[in-house]
Design an enzyme around this catalytic site. Structure first.
Site, PDB file in Angstrom:
ATOM      1  N   HIS A   1       0.823  -1.208   0.000  1.00  0.00           N
ATOM      2  CA  HIS A   1       0.000   0.000   0.000  1.00  0.00           C
ATOM      3  C   HIS A   1       0.862   1.265   0.000  1.00  0.00           C
ATOM      4  CE1 HIS A   1      -3.638  -2.385   0.455  1.00  0.00           C
ATOM      5  NE2 HIS A   1      -2.870  -3.176   1.189  1.00  0.00           N
TER       6      HIS A   1
ATOM      7  N   HIS B   1      -1.609   2.821  -5.777  1.00  0.00           N
ATOM      8  CA  HIS B   1      -1.885   1.411  -5.536  1.00  0.00           C
ATOM      9  C   HIS B   1      -3.380   1.154  -5.370  1.00  0.00           C
ATOM     10  CE1 HIS B   1      -1.879   3.062  -1.425  1.00  0.00           C
ATOM     11  NE2 HIS B   1      -2.704   2.075  -1.142  1.00  0.00           N
TER      12      HIS B   1
ATOM     13  N   ASP C   1      -6.400  -0.865  -3.238  1.00  0.00           N
ATOM     14  CA  ASP C   1      -6.820  -1.551  -2.022  1.00  0.00           C
ATOM     15  C   ASP C   1      -7.820  -2.629  -2.429  1.00  0.00           C
ATOM     16  OD1 ASP C   1      -5.377   0.268  -0.564  1.00  0.00           O
ATOM     17  OD2 ASP C   1      -7.082   1.104   0.524  1.00  0.00           O
TER      18      ASP C   1
ATOM     19  N   HIS D   1      -8.198  -6.090   2.130  1.00  0.00           N
ATOM     20  CA  HIS D   1      -7.407  -5.174   2.953  1.00  0.00           C
ATOM     21  C   HIS D   1      -8.128  -4.803   4.257  1.00  0.00           C
ATOM     22  CE1 HIS D   1      -4.492  -2.198   3.985  1.00  0.00           C
ATOM     23  NE2 HIS D   1      -5.102  -1.141   3.482  1.00  0.00           N
TER      24      HIS D   1
ATOM     25  N   HIS E   1     -12.933   3.169   4.715  1.00  0.00           N
ATOM     26  CA  HIS E   1     -12.405   1.868   4.311  1.00  0.00           C
ATOM     27  C   HIS E   1     -13.345   0.741   4.753  1.00  0.00           C
ATOM     28  CE1 HIS E   1      -8.497   3.899   3.665  1.00  0.00           C
ATOM     29  NE2 HIS E   1      -8.099   2.811   3.040  1.00  0.00           N
TER      30      HIS E   1
END
Length: 272
Positions: free
Chosen positions: A93, A97, A99, A103, A224
């Site tokens: 990461h 990049h 995810d 993750h 996230h």
């Protein structure tokens, strides 16, 4: 087989190939003359150019943790071995990049399991550069998404929604991490309510031009945790969003494919 034997074998193959190429080059060149005037690059229908959305990775690239996360060692060099080869050690990461869902979930898709159909997608760019210029903690909110929809229509199926905050321009300075005296970072990201709103669409990706999908001060990675466990992906440290339109470009995500990967460095570009 010993290293010396491998190197000798490689050299012999390279020399053999050179002889083949020299023999064939005259015929190839002659054929090329006849076709060069009419040949054109292969391009997606309707696209006129390609924009690189990827930062160059190097040892000093700023990391979320603030420490060096990219290392390389030259194992073979051309002067001695007649070929070059680097061995890399890198955090998945770091830099531009992807995810993967894995993750931030127990058993979501690994980077190798993301369907390729979900890696070539419509790109929707939400521009918050003006408010990010005045507030490093700016976030993409539901109101920003509503404004984009009002101007450009519904979010396309399988789209990637990208935050253009202008933060990519700071990648070579301390402002990219923007750490204060309390060791807290300050950079833009997506508000969790924006991510939750986008979950109601058929979008498959979120992308930011900063270090994270969450804004710098986030202590809980709420965005996230809202987004990735639904088998959607994210991109961080995207570059050059100011060079693509708010709607109409196609994003191509050259994600890695290592087994069990939680993400990885990606060569990302947009067809415009």
């Amino acid at each position: 087989m010993c290293d010396a034997c491998v190197i000798d074998s490689v050299k012999k193959k390279m020399l053999s190939r050179r002889d083949i190429f020299k023999t064939a080059s005259a015929g190839i060149a002659a054929a090329a003359v006849g076709t060069a005037a009419v040949s054109t690059p292969v391009m997606a229908s309707g696209a006129n150019k390609v924009e690189d959305m990827t930062h160059e990775l190097h040892e000093g690239f700023p990391s979320f943790f603030g420490t060096q996360q990219f290392f390389r060692e030259q194992k073979f060099n051309y002067a001695e071995h007649k070929f070059n080869l680097l061995e890399l050690r890198v955090n998945e990461h770091l830099g531009t990049h992807i995810d993967a869902p894995l993750h931030f979930s127990e058993n979501g898709q690994s980077v190798a399991e993301i369907p390729v159909d979900n890696l070539v997608v419509p790109l929707c760019v939400i521009d918050i550069r003006e408010k990010a210029a005045n507030n490093a903690d700016a976030q993409v909110t539901p109101d920003d998404i509503k404004a984009w929809i009002s101007d450009h229509g519904p979010i396309p199926d399988r789209a990637c929604i990208a935050m253009s905050s202008g933060w990519d321009k700071f990648v070579d300075s301390d402002k990219f991490r923007n750490v204060d005296s309390d060791e807290k970072m300050h950079f833009p990201g997506f508000h969790v309510e924006a991510a939750q709103m986008l979950l109601e669409t058929k979008a498959v990706g979120l992308a930011s031009d900063s270090l994270s999908l969450d804004f710098g001060q986030s202590g809980d990675f709420a965005t996230h945790y809202a987004w990735l466990p639904t088998n959607r992906w994210g991109i961080e440290c995207l570059a050059n969003l100011d060079k693509v339109p708010a709607k109409g470009a196609t994003l191509v995500v050259g994600a890695p494919k290592h087994r069990g990967g939680t993400g990885g460095q990606s060569r990302i570009f947009a067809l415009v």
